[in-house]
Design an enzyme around this catalytic site. Structure first.
Site, mmCIF file in Angstrom:
data_model
loop_
_atom_site.group_PDB
_atom_site.id
_atom_site.type_symbol
_atom_site.label_atom_id
_atom_site.label_comp_id
_atom_site.label_asym_id
_atom_site.label_seq_id
_atom_site.Cartn_x
_atom_site.Cartn_y
_atom_site.Cartn_z
ATOM 1 N N ALA A 1 27.727 46.118 49.181
ATOM 2 C CA ALA A 1 27.084 44.982 49.850
ATOM 3 C C ALA A 1 27.940 44.500 51.026
ATOM 4 O O ALA A 1 29.176 44.478 50.927
ATOM 5 C CB ALA A 1 26.879 43.845 48.848
ATOM 6 N N LYS B 1 28.912 49.582 55.644
ATOM 7 C CA LYS B 1 29.624 50.853 55.461
ATOM 8 C C LYS B 1 28.699 51.925 54.881
ATOM 9 O O LYS B 1 28.824 53.108 55.220
ATOM 10 C CB LYS B 1 30.836 50.646 54.556
ATOM 11 C CG LYS B 1 31.867 49.675 55.116
ATOM 12 C CD LYS B 1 33.038 49.534 54.166
ATOM 13 C CE LYS B 1 34.054 48.545 54.695
ATOM 14 N NZ LYS B 1 33.501 47.169 54.791
ATOM 15 N N ASP C 1 35.924 49.751 49.063
ATOM 16 C CA ASP C 1 36.343 48.565 49.818
ATOM 17 C C ASP C 1 36.465 47.432 48.805
ATOM 18 O O ASP C 1 35.526 46.671 48.574
ATOM 19 C CB ASP C 1 35.318 48.241 50.898
ATOM 20 C CG ASP C 1 35.784 47.120 51.809
ATOM 21 O OD1 ASP C 1 36.999 46.838 51.819
ATOM 22 O OD2 ASP C 1 34.943 46.504 52.484
ATOM 23 N N CYS D 1 40.539 43.885 53.050
ATOM 24 C CA CYS D 1 40.620 43.022 54.233
ATOM 25 C C CYS D 1 41.732 41.991 54.043
ATOM 26 O O CYS D 1 41.584 40.829 54.415
ATOM 27 C CB CYS D 1 39.287 42.336 54.501
ATOM 28 S SG CYS D 1 38.652 41.368 53.115
#
Length: 646
Positions: free
Chosen positions: A334, A338, A400, A457
Site C-alpha cells: 500500500a 512500488k 519496504d 524511510c
C-alpha cells in the site's frame, strides 16, 4: 581720464491690451513699439563703447538691473498665465505649465510636493514601509561587516550554564535567532575545542547545551537530537535538521505502460506546468517546479499516465530490477506506487503478489493499479510474518518495511514529537521478523532471481544496518551491490558496534545531501535454506581454538598432527565424562523420586508419584465409553400449574 557712470532707468510694466480696444489703437500700438525697438538698437550701439571702458563695479550693477528686468518679465508672464482658463470639465484639477517651468528645479520640487499631496494614504504607507525595509537591510549589512571585521576567531566562547539560561528565559522571551546564533557559536567552538573552550568545560557539556538548543529551535525531542548527533557531526546534524523543515520537490513517475515520458511532458507543459527531468539515473521521473493546476487532478493523472511518487521510493524497485515473467511479491504494497512500478518494469507479464496488513489501505492499492492499467498483480491482506509458509515460492521479493519515518520529517512534522527510542526499538523487532519471513519465502534455486530488497524511510542505524546484520547471522545469505550509482555507503561501525564489512554495499540517502527523502536500501541474495549457518560456524571455530589453544592465523603441519591426536583424546574423554555424568544424574533422580503409597505392599516394580498404570494393548484398542447424560424434558424445569377442582 574721467569715468562716467551710466544708469538705467527702471520702466514700469506695460498693461496688457484689453479686448474692448479698437483695431486702430492696436495698429498705433504696433507702430509705436517698432519705433521704440529701433531707438533701443541705436542707443545700445552707442553705449557699447562706454560699457567697455567701465570697471567691474559697473558690470555688477548691470547684472542687477538685468535681474530686475527678468523678474518683471516673469511677473508679466505669470499674470498672463493666470488669466488663461480651461473650458473642459478637467479645469478643476489641471494647471497650465510652461516649458521653462518644467525644466526648472524649483517647479519640480513643487510638483513632487503636489503629487505627494494627491497620493492616497495607502500609497504613502507602502512607500514608508519600503524605505524602512531598505534602511533595515543596510543596517544588517553594516552590522554583519562589523561583526566579521571585529570578531576574533580564536576568542574564548562563554558557555551559559543551566541556571543562567533559566534565569534569562524567566526575565524575557528569548528569540529563536539568538538561540540559533548560540548553536553556531558552539559548533565553531567544537571545531577548535583546544583554543576556544572555556577553562573547566568539557566537550560533553558543550554537546549537552547544543542538544537542548537544537531541540528548542527545531521542536524535536532531545533523545532524537542525541540520536542524530551520534550519526552525524554537529555541522552535518544542523544541515539535516534544516533540510527537515524544507519541502522536497514534487516528483511524478511516468507510466510507460500507457505513455512515453516525452509525450507526457509536452501534454503537461501545455497546461502551464513547469517541469524538468528528475535525474540521469531515472528514465521515467519528472520534477515539477511550478504548477497552476493541481497535479493530482489533471486528465492525464485520471487517465493513468503518471503516478505521484517520491524520488527515494523509486530506488528500491530499481535495485530489485525484476525481469519479465518472474514471480514477485511486495510484502508491504500500500498504496501501490512500488507495485505499479514493478509491473511497469515487468511489462505486465509474470505474477505479482501485493500484500499488506490493513484492508483499508489495500483499497487505495486496488484503485491505483486499475487506474494505471496493471494486469499481472493480485492483492491480498495477510500478516507478513506468516508468509514464510510459502517457502521457495518467489523469485524476487520487495520489503519496504514499516519504520519510524525519521527520513520523511519534511512531510510529517509530528515525527519530531511522537517518535521515541522505544518506538524505534519496537519497530526494529518487527522488521527483523518480516525480513526473515521474506527470506524463507524466497526461492534460492531460481535461475534469474533469489534476491530480496530491504528498504526503510528512516535514517536510524537500529532500523537499517542492525537489522541486516542480524539476518546475516540467522540465514545463509549475502549482501550484493544494489546497482545504484549514487547514495552514501552504509555504516560498518557505529559507536561501539561493528557490523559485517559487506554492509558497505548498502546505500543511504539523506535530504541535505541528495535533496530527497531519507531512505535506506539493501539488496540480499539467498544462497540456501540453511539456518543459523554463520552462528554455528563461528561457535565451532571458537570451541576448537579454546580446546587447542592455537592461533588460527598461523597453522603448521606439525600442529595439524598434534591437533588430530588431541581432538581424538578430547572426544574419548568427553564421552567418558558424559556417561559418568548421566549415571550420576540417574542415581540422583531415583533418590529424589517419591513412590505412590498404594504400591508399598505390592510385589514388583513400584510406581512413582504422578504416573498412572499402563493400559494393556487390548484395553487400549477398545473405545472409551463415556457416561450418558440424563435426558430431561425442558417442561419439567418449569413450575406446573395447580389444577383447580370444584
Amino acid at each position: 581720464m574721467t569715468k562716467r557712470r551710466t544708469l538705467t532707468k527702471r520702466k514700469a510694466p506695460t498693461p496688457s491690451p484689453s479686448p474692448s480696444s479698437s483695431s486702430e489703437e492696436v495698429e498705433l500700438g504696433e507702430s509705436s513699439s517698432d519705433e521704440e525697438e529701433e531707438a533701443q538698437m541705436k542707443t545700445g550701439a552707442s553705449n557699447k563703447m562706454e560699457y567697455d571702458e567701465e570697471d567691474d563695479d559697473d558690470d555688477d550693477d548691470d547684472d542687477d538691473d538685468s535681474d530686475i528686468r527678468n523678474d518683471n518679465t516673469s511677473d508679466d508672464d505669470d499674470s498672463s498665465v493666470e488669466n488663461q482658463k480651461f473650458t473642459d470639465d478637467n479645469q478643476t484639477w489641471l494647471k497650465p505649465k510652461r516649458k521653462a517651468a518644467l525644466l526648472s528645479d524649483e517647479d519640480s520640487d513643487e510638483e513632487s510636493s503636489d503629487d505627494e499631496d494627491e497620493m492616497l494614504q495607502v500609497e504613502k504607507d507602502a512607500m514608508d514601509l519600503d524605505l524602512e525595509g531598505r534602511l533595515e537591510e543596510e543596517e544588517a549589512e553594516a552590522e554583519m561587516q562589523h561583526a566579521v571585521t571585529s570578531r576574533d576567531i580564536h576568542s574564548i566562547f562563554h558557555l551559559p550554564t543551566e541556571e543562567e539560561v533559566l534565569k534569562d528565559n524567566e526575565e524575557r522571551v528569548v528569540a529563536p535567532s539568538e538561540i540559533r546564533a548560540r548553536i553556531e557559536d558552539i559548533i565553531e567552538v567544537l571545531s577548535d575545542l583546544k583554543s576556544r573552550r572555556e577553562p573547566g568545560k568539557s566537550r560533553s557539556e558543550y554537546m549537552d547545551r547544543l542538544k537542548y538548543d537544537m531541540s528548542e529551535v527545531f521542536g524535536c525531542l532531545p533523545e532524537l537530537i542525541e540520536l542524530f548527533l551520534d550519526m552525524f557531526s554537529p555541522t552535518e546534524c544542523l544541515e539535516f535538521l534544516d533540510a527537515g523543515d524544507t519541502t522536497r520537490p514534487l516528483v511524478i513517475r511516468t507510466n510507460t505502460l500507457k505513455v512515453r515520458r516525452k509525450d507526457l511532458a509536452q501534454a503537461l507543459m501545455k497546461r502551464g506546468i513547469h517541469l524538468d527531468p528528475l535525474a540521469k539515473w531515472s528514465k521515467v521521473g519528472l520534477k515539477i517546479s511550478e504548477s497552476p493546476v493541481p497535479v493530482g487532478a489533471t486528465p492525464e493523472y485520471l487517465a493513468g499516465h503518471y503516478m505521484l511518487q517520491s524520488a527515494a521510493s523509486m530506488c528500491p524497485v530499481m535495485a530489485l530490477a525484476p525481469e519479465p515473467g518472474e514471480r514477485v511479491m511486495d510484502m508491504a504494497s500500500a498504496p501501490g506506487g512500488k507495485t505499479s512500478y514493478l509491473a511497469q518494469m515487468m511489462k505486465n507479464t509474470g505474477h505479482i503478489l501485493a500484500n499488506d496488513l490493513k484492508k483499508e489501505r489495500q483499497k487505495a492499492t486496488v484503485a491505483n493499479l486499475q487506474r494505471l492499467g496493471v494486469k499481472n498483480a493480485v492483492t491480498c491482506v495477510h500478516d507478513g510474518r506468516k508468509l514464510a509458509k510459502m517457502a521457495n515460492h518467489f523469485d524476487r521479493i520487495l520489503l519496504d518495511a514499516p519504520c519510524s519515518g525519521l527520513g520523511v520529517i519534511s512531510r510529517d512534522q509530528s515525527v519530531k514529537v511522537q517518535r521515541t527510542i522505544k518506538d524505534i526499538q519496537r519497530t526494529a523487532v518487527l522488521q527483523k521478523e518480516l525480513l526473515l519471513a521474506g527470506i524463507d519465502a524466497l526461492n534460492h534455486k531460481s535461475k534469474t532471481g533469489g534476491f530480496i530488497v530491504y528498504s526503510t524511510c528512516s535514517v536510524s542505524v537500529a532500523e537499517n544496518e542492525e537489522v541486516v546484520n542480524y539476518v546475516l547471522g540467522k540465514r545463509d545469505v549475502k549482501i550484493v551491490s544494489a546497482g545504484l550509482e549514487f547514495g552514501v555507503p552504509g555504516f560498518t561501525r557505529y559507536r561501539h558496534k561493528r557490523f559485517h564489512p559487506s554492509l558497505a554495499e548498502t546505500r543511504r540517502f539523506y535530504p541535505h545531501v541528495h535533496n530527497m527523502d531519507g531512505f535506506y536500501v539493501a539488496k540480499i541474495q539467498k544462497l540456501s535454506d540453511k539456518k543459523n549457518v554463520a552462528v554455528k560456524e563461528s561457535v565451532k571455530k571458537e570451541e576448537v581454538v579454546e580446546e587447542n589453544n592455537i592461533s588460527p592465523e598461523k597453522p603448521n603441519k606439525s600442529n595439524k598432527l598434534k591437533n588430530k591426536s588431541n581432538a581424538k583424546t578430547s572426544k574419548l574423554a568427553g564421552k567418558r565424562k558424559s556417561s559418568e555424568e548421566e549415571s550420576n544424574l540417574d542415581e540422583e533422580k531415583k533418590a529424589k523420586v517419591k513412590f505412590n503409597p498404594r504400591d508399598v505392599n505390592k510385589s514388583g516394580a513400584k510406581r512413582p508419584m504422578g504416573i498412572k498404570k499402563k493400559r494393556s494393548d487390548k484395553v487400549a484398542k477398545l473405545p472409551i465409553k463415556l457416561p450418558k447424560k440424563k435426558q430431561t424434558n425442558a417442561k419439567v424445569t418449569k413450575p406446573r400449574r395447580m389444577k383447580i377442582t370444584s
